[in-house]
Design an enzyme around this catalytic site. Sequence first.
Site, PDB file in Angstrom:
ATOM      1  CG  HIS A  34      -0.331  -0.343   2.565  1.00  0.00           C
ATOM      2  ND1 HIS A  34       0.649   0.571   3.219  1.00  0.00           N
ATOM      3  CD2 HIS A  34      -0.385  -1.388   3.465  1.00  0.00           C
ATOM      4  CE1 HIS A  34       1.137  -0.075   4.328  1.00  0.00           C
ATOM      5  NE2 HIS A  34       0.618  -1.017   4.362  1.00  0.00           N
ATOM      6  CG  HIS A  37       4.279  -1.830   1.922  1.00  0.00           C
ATOM      7  ND1 HIS A  37       2.813  -2.063   1.974  1.00  0.00           N
ATOM      8  CD2 HIS A  37       4.797  -2.566   3.015  1.00  0.00           C
ATOM      9  CE1 HIS A  37       2.838  -2.991   2.811  1.00  0.00           C
ATOM     10  NE2 HIS A  37       3.720  -3.327   3.566  1.00  0.00           N
ATOM     11  CB  SER A 187      -2.387  -2.386   8.243  1.00  0.00           C
ATOM     12  OG  SER A 187      -2.403  -3.826   8.398  1.00  0.00           O
ATOM     13  CB  SER A 188      -1.367  -5.976   4.025  1.00  0.00           C
ATOM     14  OG  SER A 188      -0.205  -5.237   3.648  1.00  0.00           O
TER      15      SER A 188
END
Length: 283
Positions: A34, A37, A187-188
């Site tokens: 996302h 990153h 967050s993933s």
Amino acid sequence: MNTVKTVRELRAAVARARSEGKRIALVPTMGNLHSGHAALVVKAAQRADFVVATIFVNPLQFGPSEDLATYPRTLAADQETLLQSGCHLLFAPTVDEMYPHGMDDQTRVSVPHLSEGLCGASRPGHFEGVATVVSKLFNMVQPDLAIFGQKDFQQLAVIRALVRDLNMPIQIIGEPTVRAADGLALSSRNMYLSEEQRTAAPALYAAISQIAEAIQNGERDFSRLLTAGMDQIKAAGFRPDYLEIRDATTLRPATPDDLDIAILAAAFMGTTRLIDNLHLTKE
Ligand code: PAF
């Protein structure tokens, strides 16, 4: 940007860059990238000439009842994100490539004290899994610097400690958490949230922020602040794992005259475990 899957190819590509005198940065990830990153890769590209990103969903850091099997794997989209952010090389190994002798026989790296408590208490073995895979990646790439998100505050402390204790000549850089407009840390795992849960989730950061504000305004009754914060998180529908005010370096409980404080939280929204933190430095 090249994608390689073996340690041999990785080492060869890094050696080429090194022989051209390039400064090398490493951004380890588990993929499903996302904008948080992407910000790490952009920062890496500003600080180095050759950016290596890794995508590896590391089984060693997942507990038996955690989301290893369902953790989102989105390689094609991730490759695009990395390319757009300035990455030069992606290492995306298989589990066999990373652990060719099996995980039971894998030498482990364990960082005492810092790995215990907070997330370490509810995720036994998690930080040993992180420290082990990060040490392996450091040895494979031997970067000049490596960049990690501050959202995983305890992880960053563990990695700083392992680099110090194992004398690795790698500069560790922590990058600020990237947040959605309503404050929720990217967050993933946010993708596991239903619409309703997603609407309620910013309450975690709101509670941490209120504690931070109170401390900045001179409040020193930490236990009162934590009780109020817990109530707030529960009222939003979270099942709290922990909410703590800690010394930002040692991660031991903060004392009222601590100058470097982190407020750290983990809480379940349904079955999704979210973490967040704020780092306060007093003048
Ligand atoms: O933060 C993560 O995504 C992971 O814990 C890391 C550092 C890539 C190690 O697997």
